[in-house]
Structure formats: C-alpha cells, structure tokens
Design a protein around this motif. Structure first.
Motif, PDB file in Angstrom:
ATOM      1  N   TYR A 294       0.805  -1.211   0.000  1.00  0.00           N
ATOM      2  CA  TYR A 294       0.000   0.000   0.000  1.00  0.00           C
ATOM      3  C   TYR A 294       0.843   1.268   0.000  1.00  0.00           C
ATOM      4  CZ  TYR A 294      -4.510  -2.172   0.352  1.00  0.00           C
ATOM      5  OH  TYR A 294      -5.628  -2.850   0.073  1.00  0.00           O
ATOM      6  N   SER A 295       2.120   1.084   0.330  1.00  0.00           N
ATOM      7  CA  SER A 295       2.935   2.290   0.453  1.00  0.00           C
ATOM      8  C   SER A 295       3.272   2.898  -0.911  1.00  0.00           C
ATOM      9  CB  SER A 295       4.222   1.958   1.221  1.00  0.00           C
ATOM     10  OG  SER A 295       4.946   0.993   0.515  1.00  0.00           O
ATOM     11  N   GLY A 296       3.528   2.065  -1.888  1.00  0.00           N
ATOM     12  CA  GLY A 296       3.920   2.554  -3.214  1.00  0.00           C
ATOM     13  C   GLY A 296       2.751   3.226  -3.918  1.00  0.00           C
ATOM     14  N   PRO A 297       3.013   3.746  -5.115  1.00  0.00           N
ATOM     15  CA  PRO A 297       1.902   4.311  -5.892  1.00  0.00           C
ATOM     16  C   PRO A 297       0.933   3.175  -6.226  1.00  0.00           C
ATOM     17  CG  PRO A 297       3.900   4.181  -7.215  1.00  0.00           C
ATOM     18  CD  PRO A 297       4.290   3.820  -5.816  1.00  0.00           C
ATOM     19  N   LEU A 298      -0.304   3.451  -5.994  1.00  0.00           N
ATOM     20  CA  LEU A 298      -1.296   2.371  -6.034  1.00  0.00           C
ATOM     21  C   LEU A 298      -1.544   1.865  -7.448  1.00  0.00           C
ATOM     22  CD1 LEU A 298      -2.956   0.963  -3.948  1.00  0.00           C
ATOM     23  CD2 LEU A 298      -4.851   2.425  -4.611  1.00  0.00           C
ATOM     24  N   VAL A 299      -1.766   2.815  -8.342  1.00  0.00           N
ATOM     25  CA  VAL A 299      -2.031   2.405  -9.718  1.00  0.00           C
ATOM     26  C   VAL A 299      -1.018   3.089 -10.621  1.00  0.00           C
ATOM     27  CG1 VAL A 299      -4.419   1.746  -9.887  1.00  0.00           C
ATOM     28  CG2 VAL A 299      -3.856   4.119  -9.501  1.00  0.00           C
TER      29      VAL A 299
ATOM     30  N   ALA B 153     -12.380   9.981 -18.090  1.00  0.00           N
ATOM     31  CA  ALA B 153     -13.122  10.411 -16.905  1.00  0.00           C
ATOM     32  C   ALA B 153     -13.430   9.211 -16.015  1.00  0.00           C
ATOM     33  CB  ALA B 153     -14.415  11.093 -17.337  1.00  0.00           C
ATOM     34  N   GLU B 154     -13.806   8.130 -16.668  1.00  0.00           N
ATOM     35  CA  GLU B 154     -14.155   6.933 -15.890  1.00  0.00           C
ATOM     36  C   GLU B 154     -12.931   6.407 -15.156  1.00  0.00           C
ATOM     37  OE1 GLU B 154     -16.985   5.801 -15.346  1.00  0.00           O
ATOM     38  OE2 GLU B 154     -16.651   3.773 -14.577  1.00  0.00           O
ATOM     39  N   ILE B 155     -11.806   6.386 -15.843  1.00  0.00           N
ATOM     40  CA  ILE B 155     -10.587   5.913 -15.200  1.00  0.00           C
ATOM     41  C   ILE B 155     -10.263   6.782 -13.999  1.00  0.00           C
ATOM     42  CG2 ILE B 155      -8.100   5.624 -15.491  1.00  0.00           C
ATOM     43  CD1 ILE B 155      -8.591   4.844 -18.366  1.00  0.00           C
ATOM     44  N   LYS B 156     -10.420   8.080 -14.198  1.00  0.00           N
ATOM     45  CA  LYS B 156     -10.128   8.994 -13.102  1.00  0.00           C
ATOM     46  C   LYS B 156     -11.027   8.726 -11.904  1.00  0.00           C
ATOM     47  CE  LYS B 156      -8.291  13.356 -14.864  1.00  0.00           C
ATOM     48  NZ  LYS B 156      -8.789  14.610 -15.476  1.00  0.00           N
ATOM     49  N   ARG B 157     -12.289   8.538 -12.233  1.00  0.00           N
ATOM     50  CA  ARG B 157     -13.262   8.299 -11.163  1.00  0.00           C
ATOM     51  C   ARG B 157     -12.886   7.027 -10.384  1.00  0.00           C
ATOM     52  NH1 ARG B 157     -17.637   5.632 -10.051  1.00  0.00           N
ATOM     53  NH2 ARG B 157     -17.583   4.417 -11.970  1.00  0.00           N
ATOM     54  N   LEU B 158     -12.585   5.980 -11.151  1.00  0.00           N
ATOM     55  CA  LEU B 158     -12.249   4.707 -10.520  1.00  0.00           C
ATOM     56  C   LEU B 158     -10.994   4.846  -9.682  1.00  0.00           C
ATOM     57  CD1 LEU B 158     -13.063   2.185 -13.366  1.00  0.00           C
ATOM     58  CD2 LEU B 158     -14.302   2.541 -11.232  1.00  0.00           C
ATOM     59  N   ILE B 159     -10.039   5.593 -10.215  1.00  0.00           N
ATOM     60  CA  ILE B 159      -8.798   5.751  -9.470  1.00  0.00           C
ATOM     61  C   ILE B 159      -9.057   6.466  -8.160  1.00  0.00           C
ATOM     62  CG2 ILE B 159      -6.623   7.035  -9.453  1.00  0.00           C
ATOM     63  CD1 ILE B 159      -6.136   6.138 -12.238  1.00  0.00           C
ATOM     64  N   SER B 160      -9.932   7.476  -8.217  1.00  0.00           N
ATOM     65  CA  SER B 160     -10.189   8.196  -6.970  1.00  0.00           C
ATOM     66  C   SER B 160     -10.889   7.275  -5.969  1.00  0.00           C
ATOM     67  CB  SER B 160     -11.027   9.449  -7.244  1.00  0.00           C
ATOM     68  OG  SER B 160     -12.335   9.082  -7.594  1.00  0.00           O
ATOM     69  N   GLU B 161     -11.812   6.452  -6.479  1.00  0.00           N
ATOM     70  CA  GLU B 161     -12.488   5.499  -5.590  1.00  0.00           C
ATOM     71  C   GLU B 161     -11.487   4.535  -4.980  1.00  0.00           C
ATOM     72  OE1 GLU B 161     -15.745   3.144  -7.180  1.00  0.00           O
ATOM     73  OE2 GLU B 161     -16.753   5.041  -7.669  1.00  0.00           O
ATOM     74  N   LEU B 162     -10.657   4.027  -5.876  1.00  0.00           N
ATOM     75  CA  LEU B 162      -9.687   3.027  -5.443  1.00  0.00           C
ATOM     76  C   LEU B 162      -8.743   3.621  -4.400  1.00  0.00           C
ATOM     77  CD1 LEU B 162      -8.921   0.147  -6.094  1.00  0.00           C
ATOM     78  CD2 LEU B 162      -7.310   0.994  -7.773  1.00  0.00           C
TER      79      LEU B 162
ATOM     80  N   ALA C  25      -9.350   5.992  -2.382  1.00  0.00           N
ATOM     81  CA  ALA C  25     -10.035   6.157  -1.101  1.00  0.00           C
ATOM     82  C   ALA C  25     -10.039   4.848  -0.332  1.00  0.00           C
ATOM     83  CB  ALA C  25     -11.462   6.642  -1.339  1.00  0.00           C
ATOM     84  N   ILE C  26     -10.366   3.793  -1.052  1.00  0.00           N
ATOM     85  CA  ILE C  26     -10.406   2.484  -0.396  1.00  0.00           C
ATOM     86  C   ILE C  26      -9.025   2.094   0.084  1.00  0.00           C
ATOM     87  CG2 ILE C  26     -10.765   0.025  -0.817  1.00  0.00           C
ATOM     88  CD1 ILE C  26     -12.997   0.878  -2.773  1.00  0.00           C
ATOM     89  N   ALA C  27      -8.046   2.354  -0.784  1.00  0.00           N
ATOM     90  CA  ALA C  27      -6.684   1.987  -0.428  1.00  0.00           C
ATOM     91  C   ALA C  27      -6.227   2.736   0.819  1.00  0.00           C
ATOM     92  CB  ALA C  27      -5.751   2.303  -1.594  1.00  0.00           C
ATOM     93  N   GLU C  28      -6.637   4.004   0.874  1.00  0.00           N
ATOM     94  CA  GLU C  28      -6.264   4.803   2.033  1.00  0.00           C
ATOM     95  C   GLU C  28      -6.847   4.192   3.305  1.00  0.00           C
ATOM     96  OE1 GLU C  28      -6.917   9.379   3.215  1.00  0.00           O
ATOM     97  OE2 GLU C  28      -6.758   8.947   1.067  1.00  0.00           O
ATOM     98  N   TYR C  29      -8.115   3.849   3.181  1.00  0.00           N
ATOM     99  CA  TYR C  29      -8.792   3.240   4.330  1.00  0.00           C
ATOM    100  C   TYR C  29      -8.111   1.935   4.716  1.00  0.00           C
ATOM    101  CZ  TYR C  29     -12.425   1.222   7.203  1.00  0.00           C
ATOM    102  OH  TYR C  29     -13.089   0.649   8.231  1.00  0.00           O
ATOM    103  N   ASN C  30      -7.849   1.110   3.703  1.00  0.00           N
ATOM    104  CA  ASN C  30      -7.213  -0.184   3.972  1.00  0.00           C
ATOM    105  C   ASN C  30      -5.853   0.015   4.623  1.00  0.00           C
ATOM    106  OD1 ASN C  30      -9.311  -1.583   2.986  1.00  0.00           O
ATOM    107  ND2 ASN C  30      -8.364  -2.112   1.023  1.00  0.00           N
ATOM    108  N   GLY C  31      -5.119   0.972   4.081  1.00  0.00           N
ATOM    109  CA  GLY C  31      -3.784   1.238   4.629  1.00  0.00           C
ATOM    110  C   GLY C  31      -3.888   1.619   6.102  1.00  0.00           C
ATOM    111  N   ALA C  32      -4.876   2.479   6.389  1.00  0.00           N
ATOM    112  CA  ALA C  32      -5.032   2.898   7.778  1.00  0.00           C
ATOM    113  C   ALA C  32      -5.377   1.705   8.650  1.00  0.00           C
ATOM    114  CB  ALA C  32      -6.125   3.954   7.860  1.00  0.00           C
ATOM    115  N   ALA C  33      -6.301   0.870   8.145  1.00  0.00           N
ATOM    116  CA  ALA C  33      -6.713  -0.302   8.918  1.00  0.00           C
ATOM    117  C   ALA C  33      -5.534  -1.221   9.144  1.00  0.00           C
ATOM    118  CB  ALA C  33      -7.822  -1.035   8.170  1.00  0.00           C
TER     119      ALA C  33
END
Lengths: 486, 291
Positions: free
Chosen positions: A238-243, A389-398, A400-408
């Motif tokens: 999770y530390s590296g660039p996600l995508v 636009a869709e890729i951007k949207r998905l990346i932002s979603e991802l 967010a989830i990654a951030e949450y997962n990383g925190a957890a």
C-alpha cells in the motif's frame, strides 16, 4: 407353559424397554411391541419373539379362525377376502418380525460364543428368578425384570395402546434404510451380553465439537511474528503508488486493451476452458488483432499528421498538370487520402513505427502551435474523453479504499505488535507460574517430611512471586493501554 | 384372451379353494413355529448351552421362513383374485356396462380399496420396490389399465385439481393417459399428458418392518381429503404405526389460524409426494370433489 410365553408380547416389551433402555437402540422397541395386533395380549418376558398365538386365533384373527373351522377341501367364502387379507397380512408382518428377531438372536449368540465362554457362566450365576409366577421364560434378564413394572397379564387393550403410543413415538421418522427394522439387540436372554452392549452404546463418539473447534482454531490462535510479517508485506504493497499513471492515448488502449478485451470475451464464452486450451486462443486473439492493425493505422496516425501529409501530397499533385486539370479539389483530396491510406498500411505495421506515429502527431502539433499556425485553444482537450473520466473516477475510488485499507492495516499492525508483546509477557508469566507451582509442590513435600525451608528456597520463592507480580502488573498495564487505544 | 364372466368365476373359485387349503397349511406351520418358539424360551430360561440354543434358533428361523413363504403364497392368491375381478370390471366397462354407484358406496369403495391394497413386508435386506408407500414410480413407469392415479384436471372455473382417477388406457403415440374420474357423476373422460398423472402406490409399506418407506413426519404431500375424490396439499402429522393404520395429515386450510386444519386420517394409498402446479394453492380443503 405355552400359555404364558407368548401372551402380552407388548406388556413384556414394556418392562424390557423401560429398564433396559441402555441396552438397545432407542426406538427399536416400537416395532416389536406393535407386532401383535393392538389387542394382542401375551406375556413372554425376556426375549420378545413376536408370535400371534394359535390359541388367540378366534380373538385376533376371527375370519381366519372361521375359515379353519371348515375343511381344507372347502372353498373360502369370497366375501371374506378383504378380512382374510388383513389378517394374513398381520400374520405376515408378525412372522417377518419374528424372523428378524430370531436371526439377530442367533447372530448375537454366534458372536458371543466366539467371544468367550467364561462370561456365559458368570451371566448364568447372576441370574435370579424374579419372573412372574406364570412366566415360563427368561429370568435371565434380572435387571430388566426387577426394575420393570410388570403390566398385569390382562391389561385392557385400550390402556396398553395408549401407553404404547406414548412410548414409541414415530416408528420410522427417518427415510434412510438404517431404519430398517433391527430387532432389539439387548433383548436376548444372556446377561453376559449386557456389558458388551453397554460398551457398544457408548461407542459412537460425537466428533462435532472437535471439528468445530478445529475450524475456529485459526481465528483464535495466539499471534506470531509470522502474522506481523504478513501485515508488513501488505503495508508495503500500500505504500507505493497504487495504480500506474494513466497511460497516454495510443497503443496502450488500442492494442493492450484490445487484447485484454478479446481474452475476456473468450474466457467468458468458455468459462471451463482449461489452461491448455487457453493458450492457442490467446494466440488467436493476437493474430486477430494483427489483422485488425492495418485498420487501426489510420486512427493512430492522427488527424493532424494526416492533414499535413495530405497537404504535402497535394502539393505534389498540383505540380502534375494533367492531374490538376482532371480533378476538382474534392476529388484530389479523396485520392490523396487513399494514397495516405495505402502508404500508412505499408509504413505503420509494427508497434515501434506506431509509436513513431504518435510522436509525429505530437511533434506536428507542437510545431504547428509554435509556428502560430494553430492555437492551443483550437484543440478540443483530448484528455477529456469519457474513458479518461471513468478511469479517473475509478482511481479516486480506489485510492479512497486503499487509504482506508492502509489505515486499517496500520492499526492492525500496531495492535498486533502490542499483542505480541503481551503474549511474550504472558508466556513469561506462565513459566513463572509453573515455577511457583513447582516450588509450592516442593514446599509441601518438605512440609510433609517436616523439613524446614532453606534460605535459598525462601529467596527463590520471593524472587518468583515478585517476578510474577511484576509481570502481571505489566500485563495489566498493557491491557489497559489496549483498551485506551480502542 | 378375453375373460368371460364364467371363466373369471371359475378362476376365482380355484383360488378360493387354494386359499382355504393354504390357510390350513399356515395354521399347521404356525403351530409348529409356536412349539419351537416355546422351546426356545424354555431353553433360555433353563440356561441351555449356547450350542443347543443355536440349534433351536436355527429351527425357529426355518419355521419362520416356511411360515412366511406360505402366508405370502396365500396373499398372492388373494391378489390374483383381485386382479381377476379388476380385469372383469374393466372389461365390463369397455363393453359399456356402467355400474351406477351411489356416492356413499363410492366413498366406501375408495376406502376399502385402500385398506386392501397389498401390504409390502420386506424380506431381510430386500429393497422397497417403486410404488410402495412413499417410494415413487420410476420415471418411465406407465400405469396399467384400471390402476388408480391422481390426475390434474381443469375444473369449470379454469382451476386445476388433482382428482382420483382410473386409467382407461395409455395412448402411446401421444404419450398421454386416457383417464376417467373415479366419481361416476363426472361423466367426462380426460386425456392428460404423463406429467399430469401421478400413479398411486400399488402397495402399502409395513410400518413394522419397512417404516423407512413411509413419508417422514412433516413432509409436504398431497392427500385425498376424506369423503372426497380430490387431492390437496397437506403435511404429514403422524405416521401409521401398524399396517392397518392410516397417516394423520394436516390439510392446508387458510380459514384456520395456523393455516392447517386439524389432523385427519388418510390411507397410505392416497398420500403421494407433493407436486406443485401452476396455481399450487391447495387450500380448498373441505370442498367436495372436483365439481
């Protein structure tokens, strides 16, 4: 003699089943007790051999009895057919049951005989005659007889029936063949079998709790460094660039995506295709794409390049006077585009060339802007297409989830580290506890021998208890911290 | 060979005579069995050595199997008589002789035919055959002419009902059954596809020896509502305990508080596995026949 042993099959059965429940498999008494007609009355104790007594013919089997009164050469009255059928069926059921009982008796006898002879004697000596006065049989099953409440010989059928129903609820609620009637195993008159059967009863072990705890075990196991390492690995991911960054327009979309799409479609169309079959399909996908490449060339070269090239070609055409005379502007542009098409087909087959193409497009664009021929505003923003636009949207979603997962994960890691520390202390505490216990045992032994405690021993005990106290304090503090943290 | 009335009567007489003889034989065998069983019991009481006991048991076993065989033989004769009678009846019907039966008599007949359905008593280790108790027919089974079946027929108001019917013939070419309503008042015949026909059991299962061939408690079934000729959805409440007893079933009844009526007795013959229909509402308990 004959009068007693078959009367009240049911009554005797009750005695047997009420006391000897441990000897037999539950529910199996039912069939035996119902063997005889509901109003059968007989009284054999001990072994229950289902038998409808010939003496009771007129009571239980009136039609049959009536038929017997006539000679064997006579005809059976046709109107008696229904009743005689039912009575014969009763007899059949009874004899079928008897066969089963006798068979099981015989088999168990056979087994016992092989088992040992010694216990036979023992069983015999243990026999007490507590049977009914008129009971001609049994007496061997002392336990069952003494403890059973003997039904009076002529209990009214109705009450018997009542109890019967209360007792042997469903005869066969199960549908599997195991419910096939098995005569009560404990019902034969051999005391020596009793122990054997009791053992048998306790035999089937219930393994379910063990299975359950085994399945739960992985979740309750104490944490190990292994678990920490796993968390570390995950954190690292999770530390590296996600995508990877959004790739530029070009071959990434036109070739790689296309290949992937192809594969996906193929896999979806045969979900059970195994890996062996997958490979040629992939090749097929690639070859298909290669075929399509020629068509894609045009798109890849880009509008600017095309325009430029066609402009250049047009100049050449203009130089040719015959052509100039023959064609209008529209026509010439048409033919020129055809020309570019064919030249592109020849030039831009390979991927590297394609990449060059894009570079050309870019360079042309840059050049044109720098020359002031074109303005940046003239270009619609290429980045603003819907896929992007869709890729951007998905990346932002991802993310967010990654951030949450990383925190957890981080939180988990911290608590796991804490827990491991706690476990370490606990382990130490356990060893100290063990030592204290040993010391205690020693002290008790010394006490018994009236040996006073030596100084060293006292010191040792003091040290151990102090250590125990310190450790448990530490543990408590840790736990308190844990709670605070949560 | 067409079975004439005289011929049938003669054949039945033959069998009745056989039966009488067999009954005497059975009694003889039962006496012998009884004597042997008594000696087994006596032997056990006086603590015979196992070896001798074993011999006695062996004799008992032999007796029992002889007796069983004879009784089975007698029951077979009875079945033969029934078959002959049934054949006669079918022949008479085909000839156009309709026996007019009053409703009360019809119900009685329905009841008796269930009671006298042959009883299946398995030999040790024997498997329960199809169409015995709860055991369904094999998928390729075709009910014989004169057999009773449950038939899904359309009523007047387009509602479908499972009725008690009798097979007139099986139309092989269409793979369909030609059946008549058992209730003679319904004159119409029905030609129904195979899947709208459920053959009724041809044998009762003996609860004492073959309890596993019965429907377990709480099974959803279709049962003939007493005093009607219609099958309705029901739940097994209690199994028969003896060969002569009936199931106790709870019929679906929307007018009752818990959705089920009080337990009612239904013979083994008229309890069949539940088969959902398009409108699988079977709540019309209490309605009489398919009229």
């Amino acid at each position: 003699m004959a009068s007693s042993n078959t009367k009240g099959v049911k009554a005797s059965n009750f005695g047997a089943s009420s006391s000897g429940g441990g000897n037999r498999t539950g529910g199996k008494t039912g069939p035996v007790s119902t063997t005889s007609q509901p109003d059968a009355d007989a009284s054999s104790v001990g072994i229950n051999i289902p038998l409808i007594k010939t003496k009771d013919n007129n009571k239980q089997l009136p039609t049959y009895h009536a038929a017997l009164q006539r000679s064997a050469d006579d005809y059976l009255a046709a109107e008696e057919l229904d009743n005689i059928q039912l009575e014969l069926e009763t007899l059949l059921s009874s004899v079928a049951l008897r066969y089963r009982v006798l068979k099981s008796e015989y088999e168990s006898l056979d087994k016992d005989e092989r088992r040992n002879e010694r216990r036979t004697k023992h069983g015999a000596s243990g026999e007490t005659q507590t049977a009914n006065v008129n009971s001609s049989s049994s007496g061997k099953r002392k336990r069952e007889e003494t403890s059973s409440v003997r039904k009076p010989k002529h209990t009214p059928a109705s009450s018997l029936k009542h109890t019967k129903h209360a007792k042997n609820s469903p005869v066969a609620p199960n549908t599997d063949d195991s419910m096939d009637y098995v005569p009560p195993t404990g019902s034969h008159g051999h005391g020596q079998n009793r122990d054997h059967h009791l053992q048998k009863v306790t035999l089937p072990k219930n393994d379910t709790p063990n299975k359950f705890w085994l399945s739960v075990e992985p979740y309750c196991m104490p944490l190990t460094n292994e678990d920490l390492r796993l968390l570390d690995d995950l954190l690292e991911q999770y530390s590296g660039p996600l995508v990877p960054p959004i790739p530029e327009l070009g071959p990434h979309y036109s070739t790689i995506w296309a290949t992937e799409d192809m594969k996906e479609v193929q896999q979806a169309s045969n979900p059970n295709a195994n890996s062996n079959r997958l490979k040629p399909q992939n090749n097929a996908a690639n070859s298909m794409l290669k075929k399509a490449e020629s068509m894609m060339d045009e798109c890849v070269t880009g509008p600017l390049t095309q325009r430029l090239v066609s402009a250049l070609l047009e100049e050449q055409l203009i130089q040719n006077p015959s052509e100039l005379a023959a064609s209008a502007v529209a026509d010439s542009s048409n033919s020129s585009s055809e020309n570019t098409h064919s030249s592109a087909q020849m030039n831009f087959r390979s991927l590297s060339l394609l990449r060059n193409c894009i570079d050309i497009e870019k360079r042309v664009k840059k050049e044109l802007i720098e020359q002031g021929i074109l303005d940046l505003n003239d270009f619609p923003n290429n980045d603003e297409d819907e896929i992007h636009a869709e890729i951007k949207r998905l990346i932002s979603e991802l993310s967010a989830i990654a951030e949450y997962n990383g925190a957890a994960l981080k939180r988990l890691h911290e608590s796991a580290a804490e827990e491991i520390k706690r476990l370490e202390i606990k382990r130490k505490l356990d060893t100290v506890d063990q030592e204290i216990l040993e010391a205690y045992k020693r002290t008790m032994q010394n006490k018994a021998k009236r040996k006073p405690l030596s100084f060293e021993e006292q010191q040792e005990i003091h040290r151990l208890t102090a250590e125990q106290k310190a450790l448990s304090d530490q543990l408590e503090r840790l736990q308190a911290n844990c709670f605070l943290y949560e | 060979m067409p079975l004439t009335a005289e011929n049938a009567a003669l054949q039945i007489q033959d069998r009745l005579k056989d039966l009488q003889r067999l009954i005497h034989q059975i009694d003889e065998e039962r006496r012998r069995s009884e004597a042997n069983v008594n000696s087994i019991l006596r032997a056990q009481q006086s603590n015979f050595p196992p070896q001798k006991l074993k011999t006695l048991f062996k004799t008992g076993l032999q007796d029992a199997s002889h007796e069983e065989a004879t009784i089975r033989g007698a029951l077979e004769k009875i079945q033969e008589i029934r078959n002959i009678r049934n054949e006669r009846r079918v022949a008479a019907r085909n000839a156009g002789n309709k026996e007019a039966i009053r409703r009360g008599a019809l119900m009685k007949m329905v009841q008796i035919s269930a009671q006298t359905l042959p009883l299946f008593v398995s030999k040790p280790g024997e498997k329960v055959p199809p169409l015995c108790g709860a055991t369904p027919a094999e998928s390729n089974y075709i009910a014989k002419v004169g057999d009773n079946v449950a038939a899904l027929v359309k009523g007047v108001e387009d509602d479908e009902n499972w009725i008690l019917a009798e097979v007139v013939q099986f139309l092989h070419r269409q793979n369909k059954y030609d059946v008549i309503d058992i209730d003679e008042e319904q004159k119409d015949r029905h030609v129904l596809s195979k899947r709208k026909i459920i053959p009724l059991p041809l044998m009762r299962a003996n609860p004492e020896t073959d309890g596993h061939a019965l429907f377990p408690k709480d099974t959803v079934v279709m049962a003939l509502y007493p005093q009607t000729t219609c099958f309705y959805k029901a739940i097994i409440h209690r199994l028969p305990q003896t060969a002569t007893e009936d199931y106790l079933v709870l019929f679906e009844d929307s007018s009752c508080t818990n959705g089920y009526a009080d337990p009612l007795p239904v013979a083994q013959r008229y309890v069949i596995a539940y088969k959902p229909t398009k409108k699988s509402g079977g709540g019309g308990s209490g309605s009489v026949s398919s009229a």
